[in-house]
Design a protein around this motif. Structure first.
Motif, PDB file in Angstrom:
ATOM      1  N   ARG A  25      -2.854  21.309  -4.185  1.00 39.21           N
ATOM      2  CA  ARG A  25      -2.665  21.318  -2.663  1.00 39.21           C
ATOM      3  C   ARG A  25      -3.492  20.511  -1.629  1.00 39.21           C
ATOM      4  NH1 ARG A  25      -3.494  26.178  -1.652  1.00 39.21           N
ATOM      5  NH2 ARG A  25      -1.456  27.031  -2.377  1.00 39.21           N
ATOM      6  N   TYR A  26      -4.538  20.406  -2.089  1.00 42.66           N
ATOM      7  CA  TYR A  26      -5.702  19.468  -1.462  1.00 42.66           C
ATOM      8  C   TYR A  26      -5.195  17.894  -1.861  1.00 42.66           C
ATOM      9  CZ  TYR A  26      -9.876  17.043  -0.815  1.00 42.66           C
ATOM     10  OH  TYR A  26     -10.998  15.899  -0.235  1.00 42.66           O
ATOM     11  N   LEU A  27      -4.948  17.660  -2.892  1.00 45.30           N
ATOM     12  CA  LEU A  27      -4.544  15.980  -3.136  1.00 45.30           C
ATOM     13  C   LEU A  27      -3.316  15.642  -2.644  1.00 45.30           C
ATOM     14  CD1 LEU A  27      -5.837  16.009  -7.250  1.00 45.30           C
ATOM     15  CD2 LEU A  27      -6.787  14.789  -5.047  1.00 45.30           C
ATOM     16  N   THR A  28      -2.523  16.488  -2.562  1.00 43.61           N
ATOM     17  CA  THR A  28      -1.023  16.335  -2.055  1.00 43.61           C
ATOM     18  C   THR A  28      -1.210  16.195  -0.562  1.00 43.61           C
ATOM     19  OG1 THR A  28      -0.535  18.582  -2.067  1.00 43.61           O
ATOM     20  CG2 THR A  28       0.455  17.256  -3.839  1.00 43.61           C
ATOM     21  N   GLN A  29      -2.141  17.117   0.164  1.00 37.98           N
ATOM     22  CA  GLN A  29      -2.402  16.916   1.515  1.00 37.98           C
ATOM     23  C   GLN A  29      -3.222  15.595   1.876  1.00 37.98           C
ATOM     24  OE1 GLN A  29      -1.147  18.797   3.758  1.00 37.98           O
ATOM     25  NE2 GLN A  29      -2.376  17.783   5.604  1.00 37.98           N
ATOM     26  N   ARG A  30      -3.912  15.003   1.195  1.00 37.36           N
ATOM     27  CA  ARG A  30      -4.797  13.872   1.310  1.00 37.36           C
ATOM     28  C   ARG A  30      -3.637  12.645   1.276  1.00 37.36           C
ATOM     29  NH1 ARG A  30      -9.993  13.229  -0.165  1.00 37.36           N
ATOM     30  NH2 ARG A  30      -9.675  11.115   0.110  1.00 37.36           N
ATOM     31  N   ILE A  31      -2.710  12.840   0.301  1.00 32.91           N
ATOM     32  CA  ILE A  31      -1.713  11.661   0.114  1.00 32.91           C
ATOM     33  C   ILE A  31      -0.803  11.712   1.352  1.00 32.91           C
ATOM     34  CG2 ILE A  31       0.219  10.869  -1.040  1.00 32.91           C
ATOM     35  CD1 ILE A  31      -1.073  11.828  -3.833  1.00 32.91           C
TER      36      ILE A  31
ATOM     37  N   LYS B  63       0.852  -1.169  -0.051  1.00 35.63           N
ATOM     38  CA  LYS B  63      -0.319   0.070   0.119  1.00 35.63           C
ATOM     39  C   LYS B  63       0.713   1.262  -0.098  1.00 35.63           C
ATOM     40  CE  LYS B  63      -4.134  -1.980   2.348  1.00 35.63           C
ATOM     41  NZ  LYS B  63      -4.740  -1.898   3.596  1.00 35.63           N
ATOM     42  N   ILE B  64       1.958   1.129   0.795  1.00 33.02           N
ATOM     43  CA  ILE B  64       2.809   2.378   0.804  1.00 33.02           C
ATOM     44  C   ILE B  64       3.429   2.707  -0.555  1.00 33.02           C
ATOM     45  CG2 ILE B  64       4.829   3.232   1.969  1.00 33.02           C
ATOM     46  CD1 ILE B  64       4.100   1.773   4.587  1.00 33.02           C
ATOM     47  N   GLY B  65       3.787   1.494  -0.854  1.00 32.31           N
ATOM     48  CA  GLY B  65       4.696   1.711  -2.522  1.00 32.31           C
ATOM     49  C   GLY B  65       3.545   2.204  -3.468  1.00 32.31           C
ATOM     50  N   LYS B  66       2.359   1.696  -3.329  1.00 36.78           N
ATOM     51  CA  LYS B  66       1.433   2.139  -4.316  1.00 36.78           C
ATOM     52  C   LYS B  66       1.030   3.775  -3.908  1.00 36.78           C
ATOM     53  CE  LYS B  66      -3.518   1.438  -5.899  1.00 36.78           C
ATOM     54  NZ  LYS B  66      -3.738   2.773  -6.029  1.00 36.78           N
ATOM     55  N   LEU B  67       0.979   4.167  -2.690  1.00 40.23           N
ATOM     56  CA  LEU B  67       0.856   5.493  -2.563  1.00 40.23           C
ATOM     57  C   LEU B  67       1.999   6.344  -3.068  1.00 40.23           C
ATOM     58  CD1 LEU B  67      -1.434   7.046  -1.099  1.00 40.23           C
ATOM     59  CD2 LEU B  67      -0.278   6.969   1.210  1.00 40.23           C
ATOM     60  N   ASN B  68       3.211   5.777  -2.819  1.00 41.41           N
ATOM     61  CA  ASN B  68       4.441   6.567  -3.372  1.00 41.41           C
ATOM     62  C   ASN B  68       4.193   6.727  -4.905  1.00 41.41           C
ATOM     63  OD1 ASN B  68       6.100   7.253  -0.866  1.00 41.41           O
ATOM     64  ND2 ASN B  68       6.627   5.024  -1.063  1.00 41.41           N
TER      65      ASN B  68
ATOM     66  N   ASP C 260       1.008   9.174   6.241  1.00 41.77           N
ATOM     67  CA  ASP C 260       1.512   9.297   7.951  1.00 41.77           C
ATOM     68  C   ASP C 260       0.679   7.977   8.544  1.00 41.77           C
ATOM     69  OD1 ASP C 260       3.210  11.313   7.344  1.00 41.77           O
ATOM     70  OD2 ASP C 260       1.600  12.885   8.275  1.00 41.77           O
ATOM     71  N   ASN C 261      -0.712   8.074   8.016  1.00 52.94           N
ATOM     72  CA  ASN C 261      -1.559   7.012   8.741  1.00 52.94           C
ATOM     73  C   ASN C 261      -0.823   5.494   8.495  1.00 52.94           C
ATOM     74  OD1 ASN C 261      -3.710   6.159  10.201  1.00 52.94           O
ATOM     75  ND2 ASN C 261      -4.682   5.922   8.159  1.00 52.94           N
ATOM     76  N   LEU C 262      -0.668   5.272   7.330  1.00 55.25           N
ATOM     77  CA  LEU C 262      -0.015   3.959   7.099  1.00 55.25           C
ATOM     78  C   LEU C 262       1.243   3.592   7.412  1.00 55.25           C
ATOM     79  CD1 LEU C 262      -0.704   3.831   2.878  1.00 55.25           C
ATOM     80  CD2 LEU C 262      -1.773   2.376   4.846  1.00 55.25           C
ATOM     81  N   LEU C 263       2.398   4.700   7.702  1.00 55.29           N
ATOM     82  CA  LEU C 263       3.490   4.315   8.520  1.00 55.29           C
ATOM     83  C   LEU C 263       3.291   4.252   9.883  1.00 55.29           C
ATOM     84  CD1 LEU C 263       5.569   7.356   6.665  1.00 55.29           C
ATOM     85  CD2 LEU C 263       5.631   4.738   6.237  1.00 55.29           C
ATOM     86  N   LYS C 264       2.329   4.874  10.516  1.00 56.54           N
ATOM     87  CA  LYS C 264       1.895   4.513  11.849  1.00 56.54           C
ATOM     88  C   LYS C 264       1.618   3.175  12.287  1.00 56.54           C
ATOM     89  CE  LYS C 264      -0.927   6.417  15.632  1.00 56.54           C
ATOM     90  NZ  LYS C 264      -1.732   7.569  16.101  1.00 56.54           N
ATOM     91  N   LYS C 265       0.615   2.591  11.166  1.00 56.91           N
ATOM     92  CA  LYS C 265       0.179   1.172  11.468  1.00 56.91           C
ATOM     93  C   LYS C 265       1.174   0.609  11.158  1.00 56.91           C
ATOM     94  CE  LYS C 265      -4.706   2.083  10.047  1.00 56.91           C
ATOM     95  NZ  LYS C 265      -5.802   1.872   8.991  1.00 56.91           N
TER      96      LYS C 265
ATOM     97  N   GLU D  47      -1.498  12.567   4.500  1.00 54.47           N
ATOM     98  CA  GLU D  47      -2.158  12.278   5.497  1.00 54.47           C
ATOM     99  C   GLU D  47      -2.327  10.819   5.673  1.00 54.47           C
ATOM    100  OE1 GLU D  47      -5.829  14.281   5.702  1.00 54.47           O
ATOM    101  OE2 GLU D  47      -4.896  16.200   6.343  1.00 54.47           O
ATOM    102  N   GLU D  48      -2.566  10.298   4.353  1.00 58.78           N
ATOM    103  CA  GLU D  48      -2.740   8.847   4.374  1.00 58.78           C
ATOM    104  C   GLU D  48      -1.451   8.112   4.549  1.00 58.78           C
ATOM    105  OE1 GLU D  48      -4.654   5.653   1.040  1.00 58.78           O
ATOM    106  OE2 GLU D  48      -4.680   7.705   0.504  1.00 58.78           O
TER     107      GLU D  48
END
Length: 508
Positions: free
Chosen positions: A427-433, A403-408, A438-443, A435-436
Motif C-alpha cells: 500500500r505504501y509503495l502504490t501510494q508513492r507511485i 517518465k510517465i511511461g516508466k512509472l506505469n 499525479d505530480n508528473l501529470l500536473k507538470k 502521488e508521483e
C-alpha cells in the motif's frame, strides 16, 4: 461552513412558464442555503431574467446573467445557486463554458434539482450529463410546440403575438380599429400616393404615431407591414424555420447564432379567409408589385464595401452603411449613418462621407502607422524565439512522457510482485507511485499549455508578418482583398463630423 459566506442566486422564467415564478425559485434557493448552512444571500445578489427563453436567447446575452458574470469576476460572492440546469442554460456547451468560468474564479456552483455541487463533484461529468438531458428536453419541447402550432394554424388560429392592427380573441385575429387605421394609411400612402417606406416612417414618427412597442417606425418596419398576408385575412405558418447554428467565422469561434431558413413551399400552412381583412386583396397585391419593382431597381451589385462592419457614427453609436448614388451618368458611393438612414436627419445629423475619399484616407493612415511604428525585424525575432521555445517545450514534453511511461511500468511490475511483500508495504509503495504520477501529470498539463501558447505565438507572429508584407503590394481596386486587409488590422473606426478615429487591432 460559515454563514458569513456570500451567495448569489440566478433565476430565470420564460414567457411560456410564468406559473413557475422567479420568486418561487428564489424562495426555494434561500431555504436550501439556510438548511444546508451554505451562506447568506443578500438581495443585491439575486439575479433574475424574466420572460426570456433559454432556447432562443444565448446564456451570454441575458442581462441578469451578464451582471452575475461581471460581479463574479469582481469576487463579490463565493457561491452561485440555481434551481436547475434547465433554468441556467439549454445548450450543453454554453452551460459547461459558464460552469468553467465560474469555477475558475474559485466559486462553488450548486444546482438544486440535480443535486449538483461543484465542491463535492470536482469534475464536469455529472454536470455534462444533466446539461445534455436539459438540451434534449428543450429540443423535444420545441418539436411538440411546433407540431401543435401547425395544427392550430390549419384551423385558422393565430399562434403568436397578433400583428399590429389586430388583437386576439379565442386565438383568432380580431381587428383593433385604432391600429387598423394606421395600417390602412400605410397601404394608402404606399399604393395610391406613391410614398416610399422611408417617407411613410418619417411622416408617422413626426405625427407621434408609433407602433405598439413604442419605438419609432423605420423603413424596415413599414416594409414588414406591407408584406404581411394577415392584413388580407390569411394565416400563413411555417414559411421559415429559426435555427441555432455554430458560427465559426465569428470572433468567438463556435459561438451559436440564430438564422432563419426558408422552408419548402409544400411545408407551409396557408389558410385563406381565416379572419376579417384590413386590406382588400387587390390593394395588397398591388403593394407587393411595387415592393418587388423597387427592390429590383434599388438592389446594388453584390459588393462588400471595405469599411462596413468596422465603421461607426460617433454621435449616435450606430454603424454606417454604404449607398450608391448616380448623378449625370456617374456613380458615387457614400457611407451614411444607420440612424439617419432609418429615421431621418432630425435623429442624427452626421453628414454623409464620400466612400472613396474615406477609404483612401484610412488606408494612408494605416500605411503610415505601419511604416512609423512597425519593425519587421523585431517581429521576425519573435517568430524565431517562439519557434525555439516551442521546440524546447516539445523536448521537455517528450522527456515527461518517457517518465510517465516508466512509472506505469513500475506500477505494473509492483502489482505482479505484491505477493512477495506484506499488505502495508504494498500500500505504501502504490501510494508513492500514485502521488508521483499525479505530480508528473500536473507538470505535463502545464508544459502542454506553455507549448500550445508558444506555437500559437509563432503562428500569430508569422501571420502578422505575412499580412504586413502583403499589405504594401496589394491591389486596392480589388474590393474583397482591400476589405480583408482593413478588417484584419483595424478593430473600429468612428466618424464625428469630419473627424476620424481609428482603433487598430494590434499594438504596433
Amino acid at each position: 461552513m460559515s454563514n458569513q459566506q456570500l451567495c448569489a442566486v440566478y433565476a430565470r422564467v420564460s414567457l411560456d412558464r410564468q406559473a413557475e415564478s422567479v420568486e418561487h425559485q428564489v424562495t426555494l434557493l434561500r431555504e436550501l442555503a439556510r438548511s444546508r448552512n451554505i451562506g447568506r444571500i443578500p438581495d443585491a445578489f439575486v439575479y433574475q431574467d424574466t420572460g426570456i427563453s433559454a432556447t432562443k436567447h444565448s446564456l451570454w446575452t441575458r442581462p441578469a446573467m451578464n451582471r452575475l458574470i461581471k460581479d463574479a469576476d469582481e469576487g463579490k460572492f463565493q457561491v452561485v445557486l440555481f434551481k436547475g440546469i434547465s433554468r441556467f442554460a439549454r445548450s450543453t456547451q454554453e452551460a459547461l463554458d459558464a460552469l468553467d468560468r465560474l469555477r475558475s474564479k474559485g466559486l462553488r456552483v450548486i444546482s438544486y434539482e440535480e443535486n449538483y455541487d461543484s465542491a463535492k463533484d470536482s469534475g464536469n461529468f455529472t454536470f455534462t450529463i444533466h446539461s445534455a438531458v436539459a438540451e434534449y428536453e428543450a429540443e423535444k419541447t420545441a418539436i411538440r410546440v411546433r407540431l401543435g402550432n401547425k395544427e392550430k394554424a390549419r384551423q385558422g388560429l393565430w399562434t403568436g403575438i397578433p400583428p399590429f392592427g389586430y388583437k386576439l380573441k379565442d386565438r383568432r385575429l380580431v381587428i383593433d380599429q385604432e391600429e387598423a387605421e394606421v395600417v390602412r394609411k400605410i397601404f394608402d400612402l404606399y399604393v395610391h400616393e406613391g410614398y416610399g417606406t422611408f417617407r411613410i416612417a418619417q411622416m408617422l414618427n413626426e405625427q407621434g404615431c408609433y407602433p405598439r412597442s413604442g419605438k419609432r417606425w423605420s423603413r424596415t418596419t413599414i416594409g414588414y407591414v406591407l408584406k404581411r398576408e394577415a392584413y388580407k385575412g390569411w394565416v400563413v405558418y411555417n414559411r421559415k424555420t429559426q435555427k441555432r447554428v455554430r458560427d465559426y467565422d465569428s470572433p468567438i469561434q463556435g459561438k451559436k447564432k440564430w438564422i432563419r431558413q426558408l422552408n419548402p413551399p409544400e411545408e407551409w400552412v396557408i389558410v385563406k379567409d381565416s379572419h376579417q381583412p384590413i386590406i382588400d386583396e387587390s390593394t395588397f397585391e398591388h403593394a407587393q408589385e411595387i415592393l418587388n419593382r423597387r427592390k429590383v431597381k434599388e438592389t446594388a451589385p453584390n459588393v462588400q464595401h471595405p469599411l462596413t462592419g468596422i465603421l461607426f457614427c460617433k454621435k449616435c453609436g450606430e454603424g454606417m452603411v454604404c449607398q450608391k448614388r448616380s448623378y449625370k451618368d456617374k456613380q458615387y458611393r457614400y457611407y451614411i449613418c444607420k440612424t439617419y438612414h432609418k429615421y431621418g436627419r432630425s435623429y442624427c445629423d452626421q453628414a454623409n462621407i464620400n466612400a472613396d475619399d474615406l477609404e483612401c484616407g484610412i488606408a494612408e493612415k494605416l500605411e503610415q502607422c505601419i511604416q512609423d511604428q512597425y519593425d519587421p525585424l523585431k517581429i521576425q525575432q519573435y517568430v524565431v524565439y517562439s519557434s525555439f521555445d516551442a521546440k524546447r517545450l516539445e523536448k521537455k514534453l517528450k522527456e515527461m512522457n518517457d517518465k510517465i511511461g516508466k512509472l506505469n511500468k513500475d506500477n505494473a511490475d509492483l502489482y505482479f510482485e505484491r505477493e512477495n511483500m506484506n499488505e502495508e508495504q504494498y500500500r505504501y509503495l502504490t501510494q508513492r507511485i500514485r502521488e508521483e504520477m499525479d505530480n508528473l501529470l500536473k507538470k505535463k498539463r502545464t508544459l502542454e499549455t506553455e507549448r500550445d501558447l508558444a506555437q500559437n505565438d509563432e503562428a500569430a507572429n508569422k501571420e502578422i508578418l505575412t499580412h504586413m508584407e502583403d499589405f504594401f503590394i496589394m491591389d486596392r481596386s480589388k474590393t474583397h482583398e482591400f476589405r480583408r486587409f482593413l478588417h484584419y488590422f483595424i478593430d473600429r473606426i468612428e466618424i464625428e463630423d469630419n473627424k476620424t478615429y481609428v482603433q487598430t487591432a494590434f499594438s504596433f
